[in-house]
Design a protein around this motif. Structure first.
Motif, PDB file in Angstrom:
ATOM      1  N   PRO A  61       0.926  -1.239  -0.062  1.00  0.00           N
ATOM      2  CA  PRO A  61      -0.052   0.011  -0.063  1.00  0.00           C
ATOM      3  C   PRO A  61       0.732   1.365   0.027  1.00  0.00           C
ATOM      4  N   ALA A  62       0.383   2.229  -0.534  1.00  0.00           N
ATOM      5  CA  ALA A  62       0.907   3.617  -0.381  1.00  0.00           C
ATOM      6  C   ALA A  62       0.027   4.651  -0.500  1.00  0.00           C
ATOM      7  N   VAL A  63       0.454   5.763  -0.010  1.00  0.00           N
ATOM      8  CA  VAL A  63      -0.454   7.105   0.391  1.00  0.00           C
ATOM      9  C   VAL A  63       0.287   8.163  -0.261  1.00  0.00           C
ATOM     10  N   MET A  64      -0.178   9.056  -1.132  1.00  0.00           N
ATOM     11  CA  MET A  64       0.396  10.158  -1.711  1.00  0.00           C
ATOM     12  C   MET A  64      -0.345  11.269  -1.627  1.00  0.00           C
ATOM     13  N   VAL A  65       0.339  12.436  -1.291  1.00  0.00           N
ATOM     14  CA  VAL A  65      -0.336  13.763  -1.085  1.00  0.00           C
ATOM     15  C   VAL A  65       0.460  14.632  -1.844  1.00  0.00           C
ATOM     16  N   SER A  66      -0.458  15.237  -2.829  1.00  0.00           N
ATOM     17  CA  SER A  66       0.190  16.309  -3.884  1.00  0.00           C
ATOM     18  C   SER A  66      -0.197  17.750  -3.269  1.00  0.00           C
ATOM     19  N   PHE A  67       0.505  18.574  -3.254  1.00  0.00           N
ATOM     20  CA  PHE A  67       0.403  20.005  -2.738  1.00  0.00           C
ATOM     21  C   PHE A  67       0.231  20.940  -3.519  1.00  0.00           C
ATOM     22  N   LEU A  68      -0.833  21.833  -3.326  1.00  0.00           N
ATOM     23  CA  LEU A  68      -0.952  23.072  -4.073  1.00  0.00           C
ATOM     24  C   LEU A  68      -0.599  24.273  -3.310  1.00  0.00           C
ATOM     25  N   ASP A  69       0.649  24.717  -3.503  1.00  0.00           N
ATOM     26  CA  ASP A  69       1.166  25.822  -3.023  1.00  0.00           C
ATOM     27  C   ASP A  69       1.279  25.745  -1.549  1.00  0.00           C
ATOM     28  N   SER A  70       1.456  24.446  -0.787  1.00  0.00           N
ATOM     29  CA  SER A  70       1.493  24.469   0.546  1.00  0.00           C
ATOM     30  C   SER A  70       0.142  24.665   1.285  1.00  0.00           C
ATOM     31  N   ASP A  71      -0.947  25.376   0.222  1.00  0.00           N
ATOM     32  CA  ASP A  71      -2.189  25.417   0.884  1.00  0.00           C
ATOM     33  C   ASP A  71      -3.103  24.362   0.956  1.00  0.00           C
ATOM     34  N   VAL A  72      -3.068  23.563   0.127  1.00  0.00           N
ATOM     35  CA  VAL A  72      -3.933  22.307  -0.012  1.00  0.00           C
ATOM     36  C   VAL A  72      -3.371  21.289  -0.177  1.00  0.00           C
ATOM     37  N   GLY A  73      -3.880  19.994   0.223  1.00  0.00           N
ATOM     38  CA  GLY A  73      -3.196  18.575   0.020  1.00  0.00           C
ATOM     39  C   GLY A  73      -4.351  17.650  -0.706  1.00  0.00           C
ATOM     40  N   PHE A  74      -3.896  17.217  -1.834  1.00  0.00           N
ATOM     41  CA  PHE A  74      -4.929  16.353  -2.519  1.00  0.00           C
ATOM     42  C   PHE A  74      -4.260  14.653  -1.967  1.00  0.00           C
ATOM     43  N   ILE A  75      -4.872  13.920  -1.340  1.00  0.00           N
ATOM     44  CA  ILE A  75      -4.431  12.751  -0.904  1.00  0.00           C
ATOM     45  C   ILE A  75      -4.923  11.666  -1.908  1.00  0.00           C
TER      46      ILE A  75
END
Length: 157
Positions: A61-75
């Motif tokens: 299993p893996a979990v990834m968080v993509s950040f939008l300008d350190s303001d928002v995280g998409f998991i």
């Protein structure tokens, strides 16, 4: 300007950075070893199927968080059996970016996170997961770190 890359957390016995490149991740940074084989690696970008490709290659299993300008995280998270879930970190800030919150309902994310943690052999903290999915912070990375702890990932702080 804040972080607009992402962070990947998984358990891997192979060379994680090579596996990530092969799965479609780019701009891969140093890997931090946590505990019990879990690792965190920052990256600049990931393709649409990069997470699924990586999980297929590693069998874990893996979990990834993509950040939008350190303001928002998409998991995004996935398991080798093909189950996956997604969520959003820093919902208040997401609203200011006009991100439709209805695309990221909390209850399915909660259920997915608990199922994912179980598949990963972890002991999650349900209330702490809810707090990360509904809470706010100055930087989304703070909530991302709290999510890893809440999921029960060994060595996460």
């Amino acid at each position: 300007m804040g972080n607009s890359g992402g962070s990947l957390t998984t358990r891997s016995t192979g060379e994680l950075q090579q596996l990530m490149r092969a799965a479609g991740f780019t701009g891969i940074d140093d890997t931090e070893a946590l505990a019990e084989g879990w690792q965190v690696t920052d990256f600049a970008d990931a393709g649409r199927r990069s997470l699924a490709n990586l999980v297929q290659r590693t069998g874990t299993p893996a979990v990834m968080v993509s950040f939008l300008d350190s303001d928002v995280g998409f998991i995004e998270a996935a398991t080798p059996d093909g189950s996956s879930w997604e969520g959003l970190l820093n919902r208040d800030m997401a609203e200011s970016y006009e991100i439709p919150l209805e695309h990221f309902p909390i209850e399915p994310a909660m259920a997915g996170a608990l199922t994912w943690a179980e598949a990963a052999g972890l002991t999650p903290d349900e209330e702490a997961i809810r707090q990360t999915l509904t809470g706010s912070a100055l930087f989304a990375e703070e909530l991302s770190s709290a999510l890893l702890v809440a999921l029960g990932i060994p060595g996460a702080t």
